[in-house]
Structures are given as C-alpha cells and as structure tokens.
Design an enzyme around this catalytic site. Structure first.
Site, PDB file in Angstrom:
ATOM      1  N   SER A 261       1.793  -6.056   0.996  1.00 16.71           N
ATOM      2  CA  SER A 261       0.685  -6.466   0.115  1.00 16.71           C
ATOM      3  C   SER A 261       0.443  -7.951   0.318  1.00 16.71           C
ATOM      4  O   SER A 261       1.273  -8.649   0.904  1.00 16.71           O
ATOM      5  CB  SER A 261       1.079  -6.254  -1.353  1.00 16.71           C
ATOM      6  OG  SER A 261       1.942  -7.298  -1.788  1.00 16.71           O
ATOM      7  N   ASP A 262      -0.677  -8.452  -0.152  1.00 10.48           N
ATOM      8  CA  ASP A 262      -0.818  -9.911  -0.196  1.00 10.48           C
ATOM      9  C   ASP A 262      -0.057 -10.411  -1.436  1.00 10.48           C
ATOM     10  O   ASP A 262       0.441  -9.636  -2.250  1.00 10.48           O
ATOM     11  CB  ASP A 262      -2.288 -10.327  -0.191  1.00 10.48           C
ATOM     12  CG  ASP A 262      -2.447 -11.744   0.365  1.00 10.48           C
ATOM     13  OD1 ASP A 262      -1.452 -12.499   0.369  1.00 10.48           O
ATOM     14  OD2 ASP A 262      -3.555 -12.108   0.789  1.00 10.48           O
ATOM     15  N   TRP A 263       0.016 -11.702  -1.579  1.00 13.78           N
ATOM     16  CA  TRP A 263       0.846 -12.364  -2.598  1.00 13.78           C
ATOM     17  C   TRP A 263       0.492 -11.890  -4.023  1.00 13.78           C
ATOM     18  O   TRP A 263      -0.600 -12.185  -4.509  1.00 13.78           O
ATOM     19  CB  TRP A 263       0.629 -13.871  -2.478  1.00 13.78           C
ATOM     20  CG  TRP A 263       1.432 -14.704  -3.403  1.00 13.78           C
ATOM     21  CD1 TRP A 263       1.352 -14.738  -4.765  1.00 13.78           C
ATOM     22  CD2 TRP A 263       2.434 -15.645  -3.046  1.00 13.78           C
ATOM     23  NE1 TRP A 263       2.237 -15.629  -5.271  1.00 13.78           N
ATOM     24  CE2 TRP A 263       2.915 -16.213  -4.241  1.00 13.78           C
ATOM     25  CE3 TRP A 263       2.980 -16.088  -1.826  1.00 13.78           C
ATOM     26  CZ2 TRP A 263       3.913 -17.184  -4.257  1.00 13.78           C
ATOM     27  CZ3 TRP A 263       3.965 -17.054  -1.841  1.00 13.78           C
ATOM     28  CH2 TRP A 263       4.428 -17.586  -3.050  1.00 13.78           C
ATOM     29  N   GLY A 264       1.419 -11.172  -4.610  1.00 15.45           N
ATOM     30  CA  GLY A 264       1.221 -10.748  -5.998  1.00 15.45           C
ATOM     31  C   GLY A 264       0.156  -9.681  -6.189  1.00 15.45           C
ATOM     32  O   GLY A 264      -0.198  -9.351  -7.334  1.00 15.45           O
TER      33      GLY A 264
END
Ligand code: BGC
Length: 713
Positions: A261-264
């Site tokens: 996933s991307d950050w958070g």
C-alpha cells in the site's frame, strides 16, 4: 530454502507481522524500548516488531546491519528484513529530477544513472526502491509531476523500463541491485484539479490506452513489486480495488510479486468512506490484493479475528506472505541478509568521482533551451556577467525526494561558472526571493546588472514547492523574483534566465522579455557545473520537453496528445466563436511537448514515404539540415494519427524518435521504419490491435511543428 515449510511453522500473528511495514525507528538496536507512543497506539507488541517483514526509512550500512542483526536474533524464524526506501533520482549522487531525466530522451543514459543509484543505495543497506513512478502526468498544478517522466505514454514506458533495468540489473541477487517497486497503481497523476490525493475519474479506454502502458512497461521489464495509489479510481480507492489489483494486475498482467500500500493508505480507506473502521479497512485491502500494509497496523490488529470469524480466508494471508518470502529469496537475503552492505563499500562508492561525472553528463543532457534570441548563448568567456537571483549561489539544486543527497556537496551555478572564467568576470547578487517576504535587494541587483555585459537571472521555485503535497494553483515564479526580473529587464541588457523548478511554469512574461531562457529543472549534485557547461557552449543543448508548458494556468491540463473534438480550432466555420477554444487565451501551450532549441536552427524538408500501405515495410524519410554555425544534437520526432477509428484517437501520438548529430551546414537523411504495431492501440476491453483505414504521419522537431503525409492500413 523451503518457503512453504517456513510458512507452515509461522503463526497467523507472525504472518500478519510479516505483512506489516514499520518505520526504522521502531527497530532500535539493543531492543527493550518502551512500547509507548506510536507502537502502543498502533497496538503493536514487541514480538510483532520481532516478526515484522520490512522496514521503511532506515538508512546507512551501519544502521541497517545493526537492525538486521538484532532482528535475526529476535525473530524465531530468522527471516531477514527487507529495507525499503524512496531512491527516486539518486542516493548520495543526485541526478536530475525524473521530469528532467525524461527531457534527455535517452533511456539508456537514465538506465546507467539508475544503476549508480542502485549501487550507492545497496551499499547503504537498501533492498527495495519505491521507484519508478510511472504515473502519466498532464496537470502541472500537481507537485508530483517532478517525479514523472512526463505526459507521453510511449516515452514514459521506455523510461519506466529503463529505471527498472538500472535498479535491478541482470539479477536481483547481485548485491549492487535494488528491487524496483513501480508506483502508484493507478492513475495517481490524474488527481482532479491537480490537488494531491484527490479522486480520479477515468473511463476504461483512457485508463488502458494512456495511463496503464507505463506501469505495464515497468512490469514487462521485470519490476519486482507494485505500490497501489492513494487515490480513488472511479469511486473505489486503489487500496481496496480488487478489479485493479486482482483482475487487471494479477489476471491480465500476470504479476506475481508483492503489492504494497502507499503510506498509511489502508487506514485511509476509512477517510475515503469505504470502510467503517480499521477492521473493515484491513479486510478490504487484503481481499483486494494489497499484501504489505505500509505504516498502519490494521492487518496485525484485526487479522486474527477476521480469520476466526471466517470473514478472511487464511489462504489469502499465506499467499501474501509467500510472495514476500519469495522476493527475499530472489534477492539472496536468506544466504546473505546484509547483501554486502558495509561502511567500507559506502565509502568507496557513495558520491565517487565516476558517479558524479555521470551526474554532470546526465544533468547537461536534461537542460532545455527554450529561447535564444540573437544567439545570446553560448556566452563569451570575455563577457562581464552579472549573476542575479536566488539560484545564483544556492546549493539546493537537488529537488524533492533527495534527502540522502547533500546540499553541501552540490555544485552551485556560481561555482560552475568559476570553472569557465575567472572570478573577475562575475558580479554576484543572489538574495533569497523564494517566498513573498524573502529579502531581495533590488537596488543592488540593478546596480550589478548595469555594470555587466550580460545578465544571468537564476530564478525558480524553492525545492519544497514541488514533490508530494505541493499542489499549486498558480504556476508562476514566486512574486519577489518576478519583481526582480522586471527591474532587470527594464535595463534592456542582454539577459539570460536560468530556471530551477520542478514543474512546467507559466513563463509568458519571462519568455517574452528575456533574450534567452534555459530550463534547468532541479539538476542534482553537479547541477551548477552542468548548467555552466551549457551556458558556455562546452556541451550542446540537447534536452526536449516531455511535458507541455501552459500559456496560462487556465489551460491546465494541457497536453499534446488530446482529441480533436467536433469543433477543432482550425476548422473553417462562419462564426469562429463556436469552436473548441478560449475567448481570452490561445489553445496552444507556450512551449509544446518535444520542444527544445539547438544553438543552430535545423531545417526539416522532403518528408516522403516508401509506399502508401502500412503492410509493405513502410519507411518514412526526411532530410535535416543544420542551418547555423554550431553543431546540433537534434531529436527528430515521428508522430502518427489514426484519422478514423472505432473510438476517438489522439490528434497525434509519438511513435519513434532519432537523435541526429549535425555539424554546421550538414544535411542528413533520417529513416524511420513504420510498422503496424505503431498503429495498434488498446481498446476498452484490454485487447490491442490496429484498425484498418487512413493514418497521418508527421515528422518534425516537436509536437507543434510537423511535416505531414498519409498512408493506409
Ligand atoms: C508516497 C510514496 C512513497 C511513500 C514512502 C508516500 O507518501 O506517496 O510515493 O513511496 O510515501 O516513502
């Protein structure tokens, strides 16, 4: 290593920890840190840290080795960690920003540069690189255009593949190689209104024909990982988009590596409004095919319960873990968890002279000469030059995503100039002027300009004004600098503007009033030296824009490969008002895609085809002549338009290009083979083929100046 046996011995909690990516700060060597603060808030236990699979943001051989060593002791399965980082345009030796790398039109050179990035980063203990960003960009308001190679699907594909080949080399086991993680799937660059993280609405045809190809090219080149994007795509956030991550990525594209996933972004599914809470967010992301959760802990917190209630099939978790373990094995981590990273190796390779030399060459290739009236450039070594503006002496030429580079090791413009002529030739008046209240001494600048033969105005955006979360509504250079430029232009001295920036800007005023304009982007560690090389003619201008520069921000998104509409502006019509146009500005960008001048002008003539039928090994020929006194490095560009098809096709699409060196006065015939593959396009259902009919073929120096002919298929 028998990965299946390893997997069988892992508890569900350990598997979920493998899929959780934590920040380097949580892996403090020596252990025993108190589980308060972020870890506590994330409901992560000490044993989860011990069982986690990858780390983001730990840098340096000493640190990564210490973390790995401790981890191998703490994890009862001794599964090595993967260290991941954004090494976007170099590690210690910083190359120009990706948008500038695109302007080289030289994927081989970029591959070489990214090999250097991989060597340096791997010496410092990095294994996976969150690059290339293969997002197609058309909107200069979006700050992340600096991370893309531009607006063209074909060129972006060539570059995405070159980045991957550079990072990964021939073998992921090679300790000099990084695994490439292509991002951000999908269409992150099409954020509505150019506002970062905003939603994207795109039809199947546009997605497949224009946005997907560069990601696919990266995967075809062997990219080991994929990152899903922050944005919602047609109403479903990519992080929860099973159609995108399973049907397309796994099903159609046959990708088998891990998706991160991307950050958070897993937790952000709650904000998007497609998950009630972290529990549902984790479930949706895992089911959609996001295998590694970056920086949040929903998988860990809720995974066991979700399996227990039968909402989540443990087989899905197993498959995700297996993909990650397979990557670790492919990289040789089970045999050498340190992959030969060491402080000694760092010392030998980081910023070494050979790397810096390549950075200088790459930077020089990426500079785009936008204007050169009266042949102001190249400068004479005899001229007295006033160097004015914040970028005269500034060392922050590295641009966004370069935190492992060092400003203090960067060659400023002034330092570059001093290699060309003695200090007595220069007067310097720098000042700041990045933000409206920065001090700038107009009087001093004007006085310095008055005394000089030539003025070099070094202007631009602050490096923090492009990159992630830097969308802008106005695309002009900061106000203080505009004022400075006006005061200098008013003197009527020959003035060359050198621009340092991360996106296409509105350059109308600059371009009208300056005699010469050089787009230098953020040129990296050797930036000032490379710019001076060009200014004094020691290298030729070779860069060509890969993103259109708007005439005004109201045109944005503006790009060369759009559709004709039913009422194109060049149509004969009794009332010109009812055409697809603005009433207050032209439709054309100020500087089109493919644009870039030589010191000499180059004439194109005699475009001809070997036949009229695409099936018969067609060749297009054109004659180029250098009309001036300087050698030229021309980039001849071939575009094609499918005149009538089952769907609307772009008015032109780049299909090939040739770099053509021309001595003064020299003529050369350039030959472009034309094949039916160039005529094919991806249809809404994903199939790719050419449709019979009439095609227009165009050749010229850029997208807005082309000779034309026609043929049929
Ligand atoms: C960016 C990604 C990047 C990640 C990790 C995110 O904010 O969107 O491109 O790879 O951070 O640093």
């Amino acid at each position: 290593m028998n990965l299946h046996a390893l997997l069988e011995n892992m508890t569900l909690r350990e598997k979920l920890a493998q899929l959780t990516q934590l920040d380097g700060q949580f892996h403090v060597p020596g252990g025993g840190e108190e589980l308060t603060g972020p870890l506590h808030d994330m409901h992560i236990r000490e044993e989860d840290v011990a069982a986690s699979g990858s780390v983001l943001g730990a840098i340096g051989a000493q640190r990564t080795r210490a973390i790995q060593e401790q981890h191998l002791k703490a994890d009862r399965h001794h599964i090595p960690l993967l260290f991941m980082l954004d090494v976007i345009h170099g590690f210690r030796t910083i190359f120009p920003i990706p948008l500038a790398l695109g302007c080289t039109w030289d994927p081989e050179l970029v591959q070489e540069a990214m090999r250097v990035a991989a060597k340096e980063a791997s010496a410092a203990g990095i294994h996976v690189n969150f690059s290339p960003m293969a997002d197609l960009v058309r909107d200069a308001r979006w700050g992340r255009v600096m991370e893309s190679t531009g607006e063209d699907p074909y060129l972006n594909g060539l570059f995405a593949a070159a980045f991957v080949r550079g990072y990964q080399g021939d073998d992921l086991r090679d300790p000099d190689s990084l695994a490439a993680c292509v991002k951000h799937l999908a269409a992150y660059g099409a954020a509505e209104a150019g506002r970062d993280y905003n939603a994207v609405e795109l039809g199947q045809y546009a997605l497949r024909a224009f946005y997907f190809p560069a990601y696919q090219a990266a995967l075809d080149a062997g990219a080991a990982m994929v990152m899903s994007s922050f944005n919602a795509l047609n109403g479903i956030p990519s992080t929860a988009n099973a159609w995108l991550l399973r049907d397309v990525l796994r099903g159609e594209w046959k990708f088998n590596g891990p998706v991160i996933s991307d950050w958070g972004a897993v937790q952000e599914l709650v904000n998007h409004g497609v998950a009630e809470d972290g529990r549902e967010a984790g479930l949706k992301a895992l089911k959609a095919g996001v295998e590694i959760e970056m920086m949040t802990s929903d998988y860990l917190q809720y995974g066991e319960e979700l399996v227990e209630t039968g909402e989540l099939d443990e087989a899905l978790v197993d498959q995700a873990v297996l993909r990650l373990l397979e990557l670790k094995e492919k990289m040789g981590l089970f045999d050498d968890p340190y992959r030969q990273a060491s402080p000694e190796k760092e010392k030998a390779v980081l910023g070494c002279p050979a790397h810096r030399q390549l950075a200088r060459k790459t930077a020089a290739r990426s500079l785009v000469l936008l204007k050169n009236e009266g042949n102001l450039l190249p400068l004479s070594k005899e001229s007295r030059v006033a160097v004015i503006g914040p970028y005269g002496t500034a060392r922050h030429l590295l641009g966004g995503w370069s935190c492992t580079g060092r400003d203090e090791e960067t060659v400023s413009l002034y330092e570059g100039l001093l290699e060309k002529a003695p200090a007595s030739r220069f007067s310097v008046c720098a000042g700041a002027g990045f933000y409206p209240d920065d001090p700038l001494s107009l009087d001093e600048a004007v006085a310095a300009a008055r005394e000089a033969d030539v003025v070099l105005l070094a202007l631009g955006e602050h490096p923090d004004m492009s990159g992630e979360a830097t969308s802008r509504a106005f695309l002009d250079i900061p106000a203080g600098q505009t004022e400075l430029a006006r005061a200098v232009f008013a003197l009527g001295k020959p003035t060359a503007v050198v621009l340092f920036n991360g996106r296409p800007l509105d350059l109308r005023e600059i371009s009208e009033k300056a005699d010469a304009v050089v787009e230098a982007w953020f040129p990296g560690s050797e930036g000032g030296a490379a710019v001076a090389d060009l200014l004094y003619g020691d290298v030729l201008p070779q860069g060509r824009l890969t993103m259109s520069f708007p005439y005004a921000v109201g045109q944005v998104p503006v790009y060369y490969n759009g559709f004709n509409t039913g009422r194109p502006i060049d149509r004969e019509w009794s009332d010109q008002r009812y055409l697809s146009r603005y009433i207050d500005i032209p439709n054309a960008p100020l500087y089109p895609f493919g644009f870039g001048l030589n010191f000499s002008s180059v004439k194109y003539e005699g475009l001809r085809l070997s036949g009229r039928c695409a099936e018969s090994n067609l060749e297009a020929r054109v004659t180029l002549t250098n009309m001036g006194e300087y050698p030229a490095e021309e980039v001849a560009q071939l575009y094609i338009r499918d005149v009538s098809a089952s769907v609307v096709r772009p008015v032109k699409e780049l299909k090939a290009y040739r770099r053509v060196p021309l001595a003064p006065g020299e003529s050369r015939e350039v030959v472009f083979p034309v094949n039916t593959d160039m005529l094919a396009f991806v249809h809404e259902d994903g199939s790719r083929y050419a449709e019979p009919g009439r095609f227009r073929l165009m050749v010229g120096p850029h997208a807005a100046e082309l000779l034309e002919t026609e043929f049929t298929l």
